[in-house]
Scaffold this active site. Structure first.
Site, PDB file in Angstrom:
ATOM      1  N   SER A 130     -13.871   9.783  -0.505  1.00 46.55           N
ATOM      2  CA  SER A 130     -12.918   9.151  -1.417  1.00 46.55           C
ATOM      3  C   SER A 130     -11.549   9.193  -0.766  1.00 46.55           C
ATOM      4  CB  SER A 130     -12.882   9.910  -2.750  1.00 46.55           C
ATOM      5  OG  SER A 130     -11.792   9.523  -3.555  1.00 46.55           O
ATOM      6  N   TYR A 160     -12.114  18.042  -7.575  1.00 39.11           N
ATOM      7  CA  TYR A 160     -12.762  16.821  -7.097  1.00 39.11           C
ATOM      8  C   TYR A 160     -12.224  16.435  -5.722  1.00 39.11           C
ATOM      9  CZ  TYR A 160     -13.914  11.911  -6.511  1.00 39.11           C
ATOM     10  OH  TYR A 160     -14.359  10.717  -5.992  1.00 39.11           O
TER      11      TYR A 160
END
Length: 262
Positions: A144, A157
């Site tokens: 990501s 995360y």
């Protein structure tokens, strides 16, 4: 040498929807057989049936919760029992949480780390001997843009995706000369079910891309003679990613905190 997908099986996790489903379709179009993995078997069966019909490949499914050691072992056992010739692994399964660490449900936090980090690492290790035996393929780990800097309010995360990026870049060096490439795909905000699971679109930064746009980026990278170890999807995301490498760490952290706070 270009990666060859025909004559081998691609294992795709998180294949039930979004980026995983689009990657599976692209691999099938290039002649790869498929082993599709996700928690929800009904979605997988429908996708497998469609791709078999459209591309005349073999597509099978495994319904497994990869956040558990039993789920991961089930996938590895399936590959061994069916004697699959695995040439490509796409670790796409993962999810995120939004909020300060102190406010995050501990069980949810543990599940996220188990899936984003544990499952990806276990499956990569378990599949690598198969990929090396084939000698032409790829380990694709979906990271990501959150991997490119610390992310306040999505701290765990972002850290899990930083692990994915670091692991993949190191693995790409270990695999040199083997014919197998390791590449970390770093999408930004993408129109998938990700934010439904997060429960908020507050952490959205920049414009949304579609899953097809993200997968276009991936396959352009895979089609290069020497695929890179990391690719960021979207021009704006690439520019922001470049900025995080040259700006002072404190400035990057402050800017990211403002963006994540909305």
């Amino acid at each position: 040498m270009a990666i060859t997908f025909t004559g081998s099986t691609a294992v795709v996790t998180g294949a039930g929807a979004g980026i995983g489903a689009v990657v599976a379709a692209r691999l099938a179009a290039r002649g790869a057989d498929l082993l599709l993995v996700a928690r929800r078997g009904d979605r997988l069966t429908a996708l497998a049936d469609r791709l078999q019909t459209e591309h005349e490949i073999t597509a099978s499914t495994v319904a497994a919760d990869l956040a558990t050691s039993e789920g991961r072992q089930h996938v590895l056992d399936t590959v061994r029992e069916r004697d699959l010739r695995v040439g490509t692994l796409v670790n796409n399964a993962g999810f995120g949480t939004y909020g300060d660490v102190v406010d995050t449900d501990p069980d949810r936090l543990e599940q996220m780390i188990a899936l984003n980090v544990g499952a990806l690492t276990t499956l990569t290790r378990g599949m690598l001997p198969h990929l090396l035996a084939v000698g032409s393929g790829a380990v694709v780990n979906v990271a990501s843009t959150a991997a490119l800097q610390p992310v306040p309010h999505m701290a765990a995360y972002g850290a899990s995706k930083a692990f994915v990026l670091s692991l993949t870049e190191a693995l790409s060096v270990e695999l040199r000369g083997s014919g197998v490439h390791a590449i970390a795909l770093c999408p930004g905000s993408t129109r998938t079910e990700f934010f439904d699971v997060v429960g908020s679109e507050e952490p959205v930064v920049g414009r949304f891309q579609t899953a097809d746009q993200v997968v276009d980026t991936l396959f352009r990278a895979l089609d290069r003679r020497r695929p890179p170890s990391m690719v960021v999807s979207g021009t704006a995301n690439r520019l922001l990613g470049a900025a995080t490498r040259v700006l002072p760490r404190r400035a990057v952290l402050a800017a990211t905190a403002r963006a994540m706070a909305g």
